[in-house]
Design a protein around this motif. Structure first.
Motif, mmCIF file in Angstrom:
data_model
loop_
_atom_site.group_PDB
_atom_site.id
_atom_site.type_symbol
_atom_site.label_atom_id
_atom_site.label_comp_id
_atom_site.label_asym_id
_atom_site.label_seq_id
_atom_site.Cartn_x
_atom_site.Cartn_y
_atom_site.Cartn_z
ATOM 1 N N UNK A 241 0.787 -1.228 0.000
ATOM 2 C CA UNK A 241 0.000 0.000 0.000
ATOM 3 C C UNK A 241 0.823 1.283 0.000
ATOM 4 N N UNK A 242 2.010 1.277 0.588
ATOM 5 C CA UNK A 242 2.747 2.521 0.793
ATOM 6 C C UNK A 242 3.025 3.297 -0.494
ATOM 7 N N UNK A 243 3.505 2.674 -1.583
ATOM 8 C CA UNK A 243 3.766 3.478 -2.792
ATOM 9 C C UNK A 243 2.521 4.197 -3.309
ATOM 10 N N UNK A 244 1.391 3.502 -3.291
ATOM 11 C CA UNK A 244 0.167 4.135 -3.757
ATOM 12 C C UNK A 244 -0.260 5.294 -2.880
ATOM 13 N N UNK A 245 -0.077 5.140 -1.573
ATOM 14 C CA UNK A 245 -0.438 6.212 -0.644
ATOM 15 C C UNK A 245 0.472 7.415 -0.830
ATOM 16 N N UNK A 246 1.784 7.182 -0.906
ATOM 17 C CA UNK A 246 2.728 8.283 -1.105
ATOM 18 C C UNK A 246 2.469 8.973 -2.441
ATOM 19 N N UNK A 250 1.199 12.945 -2.754
ATOM 20 C CA UNK A 250 2.103 13.956 -3.304
ATOM 21 C C UNK A 250 1.708 14.427 -4.698
ATOM 22 N N UNK A 251 0.914 13.630 -5.435
ATOM 23 C CA UNK A 251 0.574 14.012 -6.810
ATOM 24 C C UNK A 251 -0.920 14.009 -7.090
ATOM 25 N N UNK A 252 -1.703 13.339 -6.232
ATOM 26 C CA UNK A 252 -3.123 13.202 -6.503
ATOM 27 C C UNK A 252 -3.438 12.101 -7.493
ATOM 28 N N UNK A 253 -2.437 11.342 -7.904
ATOM 29 C CA UNK A 253 -2.626 10.280 -8.898
ATOM 30 C C UNK A 253 -2.470 8.916 -8.254
ATOM 31 N N UNK A 258 7.022 1.255 -6.465
ATOM 32 C CA UNK A 258 8.179 1.587 -5.629
ATOM 33 C C UNK A 258 9.103 2.591 -6.312
ATOM 34 N N UNK A 259 9.349 2.392 -7.601
ATOM 35 C CA UNK A 259 10.253 3.309 -8.313
ATOM 36 C C UNK A 259 9.705 4.726 -8.303
ATOM 37 N N UNK A 260 8.406 4.849 -8.541
ATOM 38 C CA UNK A 260 7.803 6.186 -8.545
ATOM 39 C C UNK A 260 7.825 6.784 -7.135
ATOM 40 N N UNK A 261 7.557 5.976 -6.138
ATOM 41 C CA UNK A 261 7.611 6.474 -4.761
ATOM 42 C C UNK A 261 9.006 6.990 -4.432
ATOM 43 N N UNK A 262 10.044 6.230 -4.778
ATOM 44 C CA UNK A 262 11.405 6.661 -4.476
ATOM 45 C C UNK A 262 11.761 7.931 -5.251
ATOM 46 N N UNK A 263 11.236 8.053 -6.443
ATOM 47 C CA UNK A 263 11.459 9.280 -7.218
ATOM 48 C C UNK A 263 10.820 10.479 -6.519
ATOM 49 N N UNK A 264 9.594 10.307 -6.039
ATOM 50 C CA UNK A 264 8.897 11.399 -5.364
ATOM 51 C C UNK A 264 9.550 11.763 -4.038
ATOM 52 N N UNK A 265 10.143 10.772 -3.376
ATOM 53 C CA UNK A 265 10.763 11.018 -2.074
ATOM 54 C C UNK A 265 12.228 11.417 -2.182
ATOM 55 N N UNK A 266 12.753 11.533 -3.407
ATOM 56 C CA UNK A 266 14.167 11.890 -3.583
ATOM 57 C C UNK A 266 14.540 13.195 -2.880
ATOM 58 N N UNK A 278 5.053 10.716 7.982
ATOM 59 C CA UNK A 278 4.211 11.911 8.057
ATOM 60 C C UNK A 278 3.088 11.851 7.031
ATOM 61 N N UNK A 279 3.372 11.314 5.857
ATOM 62 C CA UNK A 279 2.331 11.161 4.847
ATOM 63 C C UNK A 279 1.238 10.226 5.352
ATOM 64 N N UNK A 280 1.624 9.126 5.984
ATOM 65 C CA UNK A 280 0.634 8.214 6.543
ATOM 66 C C UNK A 280 -0.181 8.888 7.645
ATOM 67 N N UNK A 281 0.472 9.711 8.461
ATOM 68 C CA UNK A 281 -0.236 10.411 9.527
ATOM 69 C C UNK A 281 -1.164 11.486 8.990
ATOM 70 N N UNK A 282 -0.907 11.968 7.784
ATOM 71 C CA UNK A 282 -1.761 13.014 7.199
ATOM 72 C C UNK A 282 -3.163 12.509 6.920
ATOM 73 N N UNK A 283 -3.303 11.196 6.722
ATOM 74 C CA UNK A 283 -4.603 10.628 6.408
ATOM 75 C C UNK A 283 -4.999 10.748 4.954
ATOM 76 N N UNK A 284 -4.143 11.342 4.128
ATOM 77 C CA UNK A 284 -4.443 11.480 2.702
ATOM 78 C C UNK A 284 -4.095 10.164 2.014
ATOM 79 N N UNK A 285 -5.110 9.513 1.445
ATOM 80 C CA UNK A 285 -4.902 8.222 0.799
ATOM 81 C C UNK A 285 -6.009 7.986 -0.209
ATOM 82 N N UNK A 286 -5.737 7.223 -1.247
ATOM 83 C CA UNK A 286 -6.790 6.932 -2.230
ATOM 84 C C UNK A 286 -7.869 6.055 -1.621
#
Length: 301
Positions: A241-246, A250-253, A258-266, A278-286
């Motif tokens: 679940x984590x890559x989809x949540x991140x 961060x993008x609304x998409x 995993x590759x995209x998540x690591x790119x966004x977290x670079x 912190x992203x998980x604590x934000x509660x923002x998730x699809x």
């Protein structure tokens, strides 16, 4: 029965900082009492210990058992004294908002690798409910009551590595743990001293040490070192679940891997685990598009 008082820098959230150590709402080794006290049972290098933490400020700690002095000596690290949230810079609005809202969060450091490794292995490829059940059964069947008032609080200390190493296959089956996961725990138990050395290693070397054991991959190693080492950059990869949540936060998409998540977290290099938390604590998730997956109970087969 040693005591210690620790005054953390403000703000400080004891519960939020330590909840990551709890393995489900009925973890036999972790309780939050009605008065807000945190109770923790652990197996230290000096033996079992019960730790009670009263929220402050300051935080007041009392410990019992052969390992009491060890846990009291390590209290500041456990509570996040070695963590530096000031080194974190938010690069996205959702992360910045979560960072402000949860300014009292600190990354706990237990200094105990095997303690976090076993439940992480149990959580491989199964639902959280199944993993938490296995953890409860193994502690209550093969662990020991926590020292002092911990036993009265219903706390149990996890078994020694040797006990895990000698568990017969039918006991693993009874706990709902398949052969692949049980074999990984047994291998790690036989190398427990080598595993514990990772608590004092830099993150790349610690990850390599854990991953040298067959059955321990990048997901398990990161989940372990987040807790044992308080490693702010130990980002979890291979999670369902984590890559989809991140990606969504961060993008609304949807659909990030995993590759995209690591790119966004670079931009958060050195702090990627903190950013993800912190992203998980934000509660923002699809929103979920399908019912939760149900698995067959191994012990019933």
């Amino acid at each position: 029965m040693p005591d210690r008082v620790w005054a953390p820098p403000e703000p400080y959230d004891l519960h939020r900082s330590l909840l990551v150590l709890r393995r489900g709402p009925y973890d036999p080794a972790f309780r939050i009492a009605g008065d807000g006290a945190v109770w923790r049972a652990t197996r230290t290098p000096e033996g079992p210990a019960t730790l009670r933490l009263l929220p402050g400020p300051p935080v007041r700690a009392t410990a019992w058992g052969p390992g009491a002095d060890w846990v009291i000596d390590g209290l500041p690290a456990l509570l996040g004294a070695e963590d530096d949230p000031g080194a974190f810079t938010a690069h996205h609005r959702v992360v910045a908002q979560a960072h402000r809202r949860h300014g009292g969060l600190r990354l706990a450091r237990t200094g105990l690798v095997f303690e976090s490794l076993v439940p992480a292995v149990l959580e491989q490829r199964v639902t959280a409910e199944e993993a938490y059940r296995a953890w409860r059964l193994l502690l209550r069947r093969f662990g020991e009551p926590a020292p002092g008032p911990g036993a009265g609080a219903g706390l149990w200390v996890m078994p020694e590595p040797r006990t895990f190493a000698l568990l017969p296959s039918w006991e693993w089956h009874r706990a709902g743990v398949d052969p692949k996961r049980s074999a990984a725990v047994v291998r790690a138990a036989r190398l427990a001293r080598r595993m514990e050395e990772a608590a004092r290693m830099p993150l790349p070397e610690a990850l390599a040490r854990l991953r040298a054991v067959p059955g321990i991959g990048p997901w398990t190693a990161a989940e372990t070192l987040q807790r044992s080492n308080g490693a702010p950059d130990a980002i979890t990869v291979g999670d369902l679940h984590l890559p989809g949540t991140v990606g969504y936060a961060l993008t609304g998409l949807r659909g990030a891997d995993d590759d995209r998540m690591l790119e966004l977290l670079a931009p958060y290099a050195g702090q990627r685990h903190r950013a993800a938390r912190l992203i998980l604590l934000s509660g923002v998730a699809p929103a979920r598009r399908a019912p939760r997956q149900r698995h067959a109970r191994i012990e019933r087969l």
